[in-house]
Design a protein around this motif. Structure first.
Motif, short mmCIF file in Angstrom:
data_model
loop_
_atom_site.label_atom_id
_atom_site.label_comp_id
_atom_site.label_asym_id
_atom_site.label_seq_id
_atom_site.Cartn_x
_atom_site.Cartn_y
_atom_site.Cartn_z
N MET A 1 0.92 -1.24 -0.11
CA MET A 1 -0.13 -0.04 0.07
C MET A 1 0.90 1.12 0.03
N SER A 2 0.81 1.79 -1.13
CA SER A 2 1.83 3.15 -1.16
C SER A 2 1.10 4.53 -0.35
N GLU A 3 -0.10 4.56 -0.22
CA GLU A 3 -0.42 5.73 0.47
C GLU A 3 -1.44 5.42 1.38
N THR A 4 -1.39 5.78 2.70
CA THR A 4 -2.54 5.56 3.63
C THR A 4 -3.96 6.62 3.54
N GLN A 5 -5.06 5.81 3.33
CA GLN A 5 -6.25 6.56 2.83
C GLN A 5 -6.71 7.41 3.98
N GLN A 6 -6.87 8.68 3.74
CA GLN A 6 -7.54 9.70 4.83
C GLN A 6 -8.74 9.48 5.33
N VAL A 7 -9.18 9.51 6.66
CA VAL A 7 -10.28 9.09 6.96
C VAL A 7 -10.71 10.49 7.57
N THR A 8 -11.80 10.72 7.26
CA THR A 8 -12.61 12.05 7.56
C THR A 8 -13.06 11.94 9.30
N PRO A 9 -12.55 12.77 10.00
CA PRO A 9 -13.03 12.78 11.44
C PRO A 9 -14.64 13.00 11.71
N LYS A 10 -15.19 12.10 12.58
CA LYS A 10 -16.60 12.20 12.75
C LYS A 10 -16.61 12.39 14.34
N ARG A 11 -17.47 13.65 14.61
CA ARG A 11 -17.63 14.26 15.91
C ARG A 11 -18.87 13.41 16.64
N CYS A 12 -18.62 12.80 17.50
CA CYS A 12 -19.63 11.97 18.13
C CYS A 12 -20.04 12.14 19.61
N ALA A 13 -21.32 12.35 19.66
CA ALA A 13 -21.71 12.77 21.07
C ALA A 13 -22.87 11.52 21.75
N VAL A 14 -22.48 11.30 23.12
CA VAL A 14 -23.22 10.10 23.68
C VAL A 14 -24.25 10.93 24.45
N TYR A 15 -25.59 10.38 24.22
CA TYR A 15 -26.90 10.83 24.60
C TYR A 15 -27.11 9.73 25.81
N CYS A 16 -27.56 10.22 27.15
CA CYS A 16 -27.92 9.42 28.11
C CYS A 16 -29.20 9.70 28.74
N ARG A 17 -30.20 8.67 29.22
CA ARG A 17 -31.29 8.92 29.89
C ARG A 17 -31.84 7.92 30.78
N VAL A 18 -32.53 8.13 31.62
CA VAL A 18 -33.19 7.17 32.47
C VAL A 18 -34.63 7.83 32.88
N SER A 19 -35.61 7.05 33.13
CA SER A 19 -36.78 7.71 33.50
C SER A 19 -37.12 7.97 34.74
N SER A 20 -36.30 7.28 35.67
CA SER A 20 -36.51 7.29 37.40
C SER A 20 -35.35 7.85 37.90
N ASP A 21 -35.28 8.83 38.68
CA ASP A 21 -34.29 9.25 39.43
C ASP A 21 -34.10 8.77 40.83
N GLU A 22 -34.68 7.64 41.26
CA GLU A 22 -34.50 7.05 42.44
C GLU A 22 -33.04 6.52 42.83
N ARG A 23 -32.29 6.19 41.75
CA ARG A 23 -31.00 5.73 42.35
C ARG A 23 -29.93 6.48 41.61
N LEU A 24 -30.09 7.80 41.38
CA LEU A 24 -29.13 8.42 40.89
C LEU A 24 -28.18 8.71 41.86
N ASP A 25 -28.49 8.84 43.21
CA ASP A 25 -27.57 9.04 44.35
C ASP A 25 -26.52 7.98 44.23
N GLN A 26 -26.78 6.75 43.93
CA GLN A 26 -25.52 5.81 43.89
C GLN A 26 -24.32 6.35 43.19
N THR A 27 -23.28 5.58 43.96
CA THR A 27 -21.92 5.99 43.34
C THR A 27 -21.67 5.47 41.87
#
Length: 453
Positions: A1-27
């Protein structure tokens, strides 16, 4: 392989959700687990150019049944601002449990060249097969949400049938202890006093005065109004019942009044309602009050229109201060004003302005600055005088519309009436160019056009 193919950066965001807040105080809670799984998944795709953005988009304690979530709103806004290329979630139901909402999000993703990927479900919205699987899985997520809602509603109804307290505003006389209504002796005595007093006086107006004099207040510390008393007197909970969608069941809480007391109160209230329905015009007199919503005391309290027809058939119209209407006569030291007299006084001021033209010339600069289409004061003076000439032939509604156009506010003070004129709207009465308003016939035409003739 004579030349490495250029990879386009992709900006990724992690989305998190939980319906109940009962156990959110846990470590280490569900949000933490979703965040770590998303970060690890992005790291595994580093060869494809995936890079995690620094910001985290999280909605702890929010349902997936709608889009009213702060973290999701911020995520969608950043997508529109071109800051995110890929949204990563642990499972697709973390993003939404509504098929309609999810369809809106996918449309937004497509519009701004963003895609969606799940950690535990090998799905990518960038492919047609991924879209199909997304819709199938989301349909099941929505079905699960609806089934859960039905199960909760059935449980709620079953608990009500057993007489259990299922939450809501705690009524006076009770407090909540271990999800049960418990009697508060001091408040319970006030409730019993209210029922006894109503049987004795048959008047919530007198009761309001008595309670104010005794210093009795509601749970939030405010004086009890007539509306609050009606709410108490109509509440079957004080008889030991629990209501659900129009049906009532024996409650598990202690009643504060007995059946006979309840029946006496309801009989009196039904009788009073029939009398009020017979004696009071209510909305039928709406256009009979020329100054509805325009008149205030010097303290800024609104005067409300009232109409009562006596047994003789004679109609009495008057204006009463808002606080006196809600809390009983005498709450504030402002007497009721006979409607005919006060309206006549205002009409005299209005006709004086219409006939003389002095107010137009005196305030012309102000009128013109607020309505630049007007060029000559004489046209407005002529229109006003013509209006005064046919005033007696106008219907009450027509007079009311003209008065509302001319007057902004009326203040009732000890020394008399103070009128604030609505100069910015005076030109609206004319409607057509001044050159077309030379006579009486044109005035009639304009009034018909304004639908006030």
């Amino acid at each position: 392989m004579s030349e490495t193919q250029q990879v386009t950066p992709k900006r990724c965001a992690v989305y998190c959700r939980v319906s109940s807040d009962e156990r959110l105080d846990q470590t280490f809670n569900s949000i933490d687990a979703q965040r770590e799984a998303g970060a690890a998944f992005i790291a595994s795709q580093r060869a494809e150019g995936w890079e995690q953005v620094e910001d985290n988009y999280e909605d702890p304690g929010f349902t997936g049944g709608n889009m009213d979530r702060p973290g999701l709103k911020r995520l969608l806004q950043d997508i529109q601002d071109g800051k995110i290329d890929i949204v990563v979630v642990y499972k697709i139901d973390r993003l939404s449990r509504s098929l309609a909402d999810f369809a809106k999000m996918i449309q937004l993703f497509d519009r701004y060249k963003a895609s969606f990927s799940s950690v535990t479900q090998q799905i990518n919205s960038a492919t047609s097969m991924g879209r199909l699987m997304l819709n199938v899985l989301l349909s099941f997520a929505q079905f699960e949400r609806e089934v859960t809602g039905e199960r909760i509603r059935d449980k709620f109804a079953a608990s009500k049938r057993k007489g259990m307290w299922m939450g809501g505003q705690v009524p006076m006389g009770y407090c909540v202890d271990n999800r049960k209504l418990v009697v508060v002796p001091e408040e319970a005595e006030v409730v019993r006093q209210i029922f006894d007093s109503f049987v004795a006086t048959r008047s919530t107006t007198l009761m309001v005065k008595q309670l104010v004099e005794q210093g009795v207040t509601s749970k939030n510390g405010k004086p009890l109004s007539k509306q609050a008393l009606y709410t108490i007197l109509h509440n079957r909970l004080y008889m030991g019942d629990i209501g659900h969608k129009g049906d009532f069941y024996p409650g598990q809480h202690k009643a504060l009044i007995d059946q006979s007391q309840w029946d006496r109160v309801q009989e009196i209230m039904a009788q009073n309602s029939r009398e009020r329905a017979r004696d009071t015009f209510g909305q039928k007199c709406r256009h009979g009050f020329l100054l509805r919503g325009m008149m205030f005391t010097a303290d800024g309290d609104l005067y409300l229109p009232m109409a009562t027809r006596k047994t003789s058939g004679k109609l009495y119209r008057y204006y009463v201060v808002n606080k006196n209407q809600k809390m009983g006569a005498g709450t504030v030291e402002f007497a009721n004003l006979p409607a005919a007299g006060i309206e006549k006084s205002v009409m005299e001021k209005v006709l004086e302005v219409l006939r003389s033209g002095q107010m137009v010339h005196k305030c012309w600069e102000q009128v013109c600055s607020l309505n630049p289409k007007l060029t000559e004061p004489e046209a407005m003076v002529l229109f006003f005088r013509n209006t005064a000439g046919i005033w007696d032939q106008l219907a009450t509604q027509a007079k009311q519309d003209i008065v509302r156009t001319l007057i902004k506010r009326i203040t009732v003070a000890p020394e008399g009436l103070h009128v604030d004129w609505r100069f910015e709207a005076w030109g609206a009465l004319i409607g057509l160019p001044p050159k077309n308003l030379a006579g009486y016939e044109q005035l009639e035409y304009d009034l018909r056009e304004l639908e006030i003739a």
